[in-house]
Design a protein around this motif. Sequence first.
Motif, mmCIF file in Angstrom:
data_model
loop_
_atom_site.group_PDB
_atom_site.id
_atom_site.type_symbol
_atom_site.label_atom_id
_atom_site.label_comp_id
_atom_site.label_asym_id
_atom_site.label_seq_id
_atom_site.Cartn_x
_atom_site.Cartn_y
_atom_site.Cartn_z
ATOM 1 N N GLY A 104 7.225 -1.721 11.260
ATOM 2 C CA GLY A 104 8.390 -1.757 12.139
ATOM 3 C C GLY A 104 9.201 -3.036 12.068
ATOM 4 N N ALA A 113 5.529 -0.286 6.943
ATOM 5 C CA ALA A 113 5.818 0.657 8.031
ATOM 6 C C ALA A 113 5.402 0.126 9.402
ATOM 7 C CB ALA A 113 5.157 2.016 7.780
ATOM 8 N N LYS A 119 6.163 0.702 18.828
ATOM 9 C CA LYS A 119 7.323 -0.044 18.341
ATOM 10 C C LYS A 119 8.079 -0.689 19.502
ATOM 11 C CE LYS A 119 8.143 2.759 14.195
ATOM 12 N NZ LYS A 119 9.124 3.616 13.487
ATOM 13 N N GLU A 145 -2.127 4.715 12.139
ATOM 14 C CA GLU A 145 -0.720 4.664 12.509
ATOM 15 C C GLU A 145 0.157 4.529 11.269
ATOM 16 O OE1 GLU A 145 2.709 4.746 14.803
ATOM 17 O OE2 GLU A 145 0.639 5.242 15.364
ATOM 18 N N GLN A 146 -0.305 3.735 10.300
ATOM 19 C CA GLN A 146 0.464 3.594 9.071
ATOM 20 C C GLN A 146 0.573 4.941 8.346
ATOM 21 O OE1 GLN A 146 -1.056 1.784 5.338
ATOM 22 N NE2 GLN A 146 0.544 0.229 5.622
ATOM 23 N N ASN A 193 1.549 -0.822 17.159
ATOM 24 C CA ASN A 193 1.361 0.631 17.176
ATOM 25 C C ASN A 193 2.431 1.280 18.057
ATOM 26 O OD1 ASN A 193 -0.775 0.665 15.415
ATOM 27 N ND2 ASN A 193 -2.169 1.724 16.811
ATOM 28 N N LYS A 206 14.761 9.712 5.903
ATOM 29 C CA LYS A 206 13.879 8.543 5.913
ATOM 30 C C LYS A 206 13.118 8.358 4.599
ATOM 31 C CE LYS A 206 12.979 8.369 10.914
ATOM 32 N NZ LYS A 206 11.915 8.319 11.956
ATOM 33 N N GLU A 232 5.581 10.744 8.083
ATOM 34 C CA GLU A 232 6.855 11.044 8.754
ATOM 35 C C GLU A 232 8.029 10.696 7.841
ATOM 36 O OE1 GLU A 232 9.394 9.847 12.774
ATOM 37 O OE2 GLU A 232 7.555 8.762 12.256
ATOM 38 N N ARG A 233 7.950 9.545 7.191
ATOM 39 C CA ARG A 233 9.014 9.148 6.271
ATOM 40 C C ARG A 233 9.117 10.113 5.090
ATOM 41 N NH1 ARG A 233 8.467 2.498 5.803
ATOM 42 N NH2 ARG A 233 9.088 2.056 7.970
ATOM 43 N N LYS A 285 0.424 7.901 9.615
ATOM 44 C CA LYS A 285 1.317 8.754 10.404
ATOM 45 C C LYS A 285 2.779 8.435 10.072
ATOM 46 C CE LYS A 285 2.704 9.518 15.229
ATOM 47 N NZ LYS A 285 2.428 9.102 16.638
ATOM 48 N N ARG A 286 3.107 7.160 9.982
ATOM 49 C CA ARG A 286 4.497 6.757 9.705
ATOM 50 C C ARG A 286 4.878 7.043 8.253
ATOM 51 N NH1 ARG A 286 5.060 1.016 13.154
ATOM 52 N NH2 ARG A 286 4.287 1.907 15.130
#
Length: 308
Positions: free
Chosen positions: A122, A120, A285, A227-228, A283, A241, A234-235, A230-231
């Motif tokens: 990016g 994740a 993108k 951050e990972q 962090n 996603k 979200e996915r 969070k992503r």
Amino acid sequence: DEYAKAFDEMIEKTETDHAPWHLIDACDKDEAYYKILECCVETIEAKMKENLQHDGIRADQMKMPLLIMPLLQDVDLSLTIDDETYKEELKKAQKKLRVLSNELYLKKIPLILCYEGWDAAGKGGNIKRLAACFDPRGYNVNPTSAPNAYEASHHYLWRFWRHLPKSGHIAVFDRTWYGRVMVERIEGFCNEQQWRRAYNEINEFEQDLSRWGAVILKFWLQIDKDEQLKRFEERQNTPEKQWKITDEDWRNREKWDQYEPAVNEMLRLTSTTFAPWMIIESNSKEYARLKTIHLVIEAIENRLNQKG
């Protein structure tokens, strides 16, 4: 006479302990057959007596021009860029890279771009912004997954050799041969002697590509654990996603503290002057995408400006 001289020079310069030449008198064909078989038998028997897990030359023993790399925990991940500036700068950078990639084609210089990083981080979006600059006929993106049974029966570099670009073309690798010293190391898919030996094998592999004429850039996309997460969430919570997140991603996240020192060692032992690692603060993108394109532009310009 010219061939005899060339053969003598070839034998002299390629005679090694690990791959010696055996000179066979071939005037008598039957005797020659016998000598060849005798050499094969003796060599195989000698090899069978050796330690099959022989370590070979390790990365800390080799003489390679290594660059000093920061530790992942010291990377500043607060770097960002505002949306308006990003869009403006991205458009200009992509236009410039499009022109430079055509110059590479005209001068028959291959370009190899390697992506590694946390799940994740990016990589896909980063590659997408780069690929938009290239002629579709002149590049390939190679996604790397676990080797199948046939690939696993070969040397681990074999499957990557098949996807290297021809002169003037571009190859992008979404994950690479560095899986040998990361996932295969952590998950136990190879033993310690094998992954330690791989540092030198990889450096020599990349050195051969550089001597061939290729421009090689390796990107590590760095994010932090928050951050990972969070992503990932979200996915998982966005229907379109959800295909991007798997149980394996969550398992890998649990091993973050095992992967981080392995990555630090990889960066330290394989960032060479001819194939450098570039740590991309990801962090943000947008910041990461723009920085990557600028680094590719800089590397191409440096190569095009070289004499000879």
